[in-house]
Motif scaffolding. Structure first.
Motif, mmCIF file in Angstrom:
data_model
loop_
_atom_site.group_PDB
_atom_site.id
_atom_site.type_symbol
_atom_site.label_atom_id
_atom_site.label_comp_id
_atom_site.label_asym_id
_atom_site.label_seq_id
_atom_site.Cartn_x
_atom_site.Cartn_y
_atom_site.Cartn_z
ATOM 1 N N TRP A 282 0.930 -1.165 -0.093
ATOM 2 C CA TRP A 282 -0.014 0.071 0.072
ATOM 3 C C TRP A 282 0.585 1.164 -0.063
ATOM 4 N N TYR A 337 -5.932 1.211 -5.737
ATOM 5 C CA TYR A 337 -6.129 -0.161 -5.368
ATOM 6 C C TYR A 337 -5.529 -1.102 -6.483
ATOM 7 N N TRP A 340 -1.914 -1.726 -6.150
ATOM 8 C CA TRP A 340 -1.744 -2.533 -5.216
ATOM 9 C C TRP A 340 -2.010 -4.071 -5.505
#
Length: 540
Positions: A282, A337, A340
Motif C-alpha cells: 500500500w 487499489y 496494489w
C-alpha cells in the motif's frame, strides 16, 4: 397594464445573472476550443499524436469495424470497453483521418471542451460564483498533460467529460427535483460504463449519492416511498444494463462472462508478465500515485483541491452536494487499489527509476479543479471583501498558465505524459520502419499478429489477416502458401524469447515454400510470395 402575476415576473437582477451566465459559458467554450485546437496542432507537429501505443490500438479497433479483411462489431473485441471504438469507427474509414489520428482525437477534443464547460457550470451552480466557475475550468483547461491527452485518441478525456456532466446532472436533480436531470445522469453513467473500467466505481458511487439525497429528504426507501425507489431504480437500471450487456457480449463471443478481466491480453493477464514493485504494498502504491499526481496535476492544483475539499465538506456539512463532488475522487482511489492488487501498472522515477502509465494520474485533475473552484467561490462575497474572489481567480489562472508556459518553453517542449509517449514512440522505431516498408513495397493480403506489433499493422490494417480474423487466421497459419489462404506477405517478430505466434508457427517451416525474405531487421522478418533472394533487404 400587464396581467402577469408578480410572482412569475423575472426580476432585472435574475435576467442579468442569466445573461452573465450565458456569456461566461460561451467564453469558456470558445477559449477551451481555441486551446484544444492549438494544442492538437502543436502535438501533431511534434509527431506525438500517436505516441502512446494504446492510441494506435484504439484507432485500429475502430477501423477494423468498418474496413479490413474481417469487418463487423465483433472486431470490437472483449477487453477494451467499446464506446470509444464505436465513435472512432464513424471516421476511421477515411485514410487521412485514420493515419493522422484525428479520427480519434476529434472526440477527445470535443470532450475536453465539454469538461471545461461542465466544471464551470458545476461550481457556478454550487457557489453562485462566476470566479469559482472560471477557476475550476482554468485548473483543468490550462493543464499541459490534459491538453496533451485531449489531442490524442485516448479514452481518458471521454471519461473526464462524462464524470463532470454526470455530477452536474445529479446536482441539478438535487436542486430542482426534475426527473429529466436524473435520467440524464443515469444515461451518462451508463455511457461511462462503456468507456473505462474505473468509471464503473464512479458510477456506483454516484448511485450512492442519489440514495444519500433521498435519505436527506427523508424519503424512506424501505417503507414504500415510491419517489426514493423510483430514483434509485432509474439511476441504477441503465448502468446495470450496460454492465450486463458487456458481460453477455463477452460470454457470447469468448465463452466467458469475465473474459474482459481474466482473458488473454486483459490487464490482469498482461500484469502477470510484469514485475511491479507496487503489488501488495500500500505504501509504494500510494507513493507512486501521489508522485504521479504531482507530475501531472501539479502542486498548485493538488493543494488548492485539498483546501477546497475541506472547505466544501464544512460548508455543505457532508451533505449530498458534497458527496456528489466527492465521487470524482473515487477513480483515483480505485487506481491506487489497482496498483496494489496488480491489475493496473504505473511507475514513477521517484519510486521505480522510470516512467510508465502516468496518464492514470491525470484524472486527479477533475476533483482538483472542482474543489479549487469551490474554494475560490467560497471566499467572501465582493460586497464584503471587494476583489478577493477576483484576486484568487487571477492567482489560479496565472499559476496554471505559468506552468503551461513553462512546459511550452522547456526543451523538449512537452509535459510528462508526452515525454513518456515520446519515449514509447522512439522504442517502436523499428516497427514503424517495417510497417512503412510493407505498406510501400508489398501488395496483397498480409499474415501478421497484432499484439505487440501494432506499428507494423497500423498503416496496413486493410490488408491484414490477424488473430481476430476468425477462421482465416487459423487456415493461414496452417497453410500460408495455399491459394485458398490467399496470403501474399508474411510478417513475423523473431526476437529471441519473444517470438510472436507467426514466428513460432512458421519460422523456418517448409509451409513457407514459395515465400522469399524481402526485409530482415533485428527483430522482424518480412516474406513475400514469389520473391527471390535477390530482392532481400536487411538492416543490421
Amino acid at each position: 397594464m400587464s396581467t402577469r402575476p408578480a410572482s412569475t415576473r423575472a426580476s432585472p437582477t435574475t435576467g442579468r445573472r442569466a445573461g452573465l451566465l450565458r456569456r461566461d459559458a460561451t467564453w469558456v467554450v470558445l477559449l477551451a476550443l481555441a486551446l484544444s485546437v492549438l494544442s492538437w496542432w502543436h502535438v501533431l507537429h511534434q509527431d506525438l499524436v500517436l505516441g502512446y501505443k494504446d492510441a494506435l490500438s484504439h484507432l485500429m479497433i475502430g477501423r477494423r469495424v468498418v474496413v479490413g479483411e474481417s469487418t463487423g462489431l465483433a472486431q470490437l473485441g472483449g477487453i477494451w470497453l467499446p464506446l470509444q471504438h464505436i465513435l472512432i469507427s464513424t471516421l476511421a474509414w477515411n485514410d487521412a483521418l485514420y493515419l493522422s489520428g484525428f479520427a480519434g482525437s476529434v472526440f477527445s477534443m470535443a470532450c475536453h471542451v465539454a469538461t471545461c464547460l461542465g466544471l464551470f457550470l458545476v461550481v457556478r451552480d454550487l457557489t453562485g460564483s462566476r470566479a469559482g466557475g472560471w477557476a475550476a475550468a482554468a485548473v483543468l483547461g490550462l493543464n499541459a498533460d490534459v491538453l496533451y491527452l485531449q489531442a490524442t485518441p485516448m479514452g481518458e478525456p471521454l471519461m473526464y467529460a462524462g464524470m463532470v456532466w454526470a455530477v452536474h446532472a445529479v446536482l441539478r436533480w438535487q436542486r430542482h427535483g426534475s426527473t429529466r436531470w436524473l435520467f440524464l445522469g443515469a444515461g451518462l453513467c451508463a455511457l461511462l460504463v462503456l468507456v473505462r473500467y474505473e468509471a464503473w466505481v464512479f458510477s456506483a458511487a454516484l448511485w450512492c449519492v442519489v440514495a444519500h439525497a433521498c435519505a436527506v429528504r427523508r424519503q424512506r426507501l424501505w417503507r414504500g416511498d415510491q419517489a426514493a425507489q423510483g430514483a434509485l431504480l432509474v439511476f441504477g437500471f441503465y448502468m446495470a444494463l450496460a454492465v450486463l450487456g458487456w458481460l453477455v457480449w463477452n460470454a457470447v463471443l469468448f465463452g466467458d462472462w469475465l473474459h474482459w478481466y481474466r482473458g488473454a491480453w486483459s490487464s490482469v493477464d498482461q500484469m502477470s508478465r510484469l514485475d511491479m514493485s507496487q503489488v501488495g504494498s500500500w505504501s509504494r502504491s500510494w507513493r507512486t500515485y501521489a508522485w504521479g499526481g504531482i507530475h501531472t496535476a501539479g502542486w498548485l492544483a493538488l493543494v488548492g483541491g485539498a483546501l477546497g475539499l475541506l472547505v466544501a465538506g464544512a460548508r455543505e456539512r457532508g451533505g449530498p452536494r458534497f458527496t456528489a463532488l466527492l465521487t470524482t475522487t473515487v477513480p483515483p482511489a480505485f487506481l491506487v487499489y489497482g496498483l496494489w492488487s496488480g491489475s493496473q501498472p504505473m511507475r514513477v522515477v521517484e519510486v521505480d527509476g522510470d516512467l510508465y502509465n502516468l496518464r492514470m494520474a491525470v484524472v486527479l485533475l477533475v476533483p482538483a479543479a472542482l474543489f479549487t473552484g469551490y474554494l475560490v467561490g467560497a471566499l467572501p462575497r465582493p460586497t464584503r471583501a471587494p476583489g478577493v474572489r477576483g484576486a484568487a481567480l487571477a492567482a489560479v489562472v496565472v499559476g496554471s498558465a505559468g506552468l503551461l508556459v513553462s512546459h511550452a518553453l522547456s526543451t523538449p517542449a512537452v509535459p510528462v505524459t508526452a515525454v513518456e509517449a515520446g519515449q514509447a514512440r522512439a522504442a517502436y522505431a523499428e516497427q514503424r520502419e517495417v510497417g512503412r516498408f510493407v505498406a510501400e513495397r508489398t501488395t496483397g493480403r498480409i499474415l501478421a499478429e497484432s499484439i505487440f506489433n501494432e506499428w507494423v499493422l497500423f498503416p496496413n490494417q486493410d490488408r491484414v489477416v490477424y488473430e481476430g480474423s476468425a477462421g482465416a487466421w487459423d487456415s493461414a497459419l496452417e497453410r500460408p502458401a495455399d491459394d485458398d489462404s490467399d496470403i501474399d506477405v508474411v510478417v513475423m517478430r523473431t526476437t529471441p524469447g519473444d517470438e510472436d505466434s507467426v514466428a513460432l508457427a512458421l519460422h523456418g517451416s517448409p509451409r513457407l515454400a514459395g515465400f522469399g525474405v524481402v526485409l530482415q531487421t533485428d527483430n522482424f522478418l518480412v516474406l513475400s510470395k514469389g520473391a527471390g533472394d535477390g530482392t532481400t533487404r536487411s538492416r543490421q
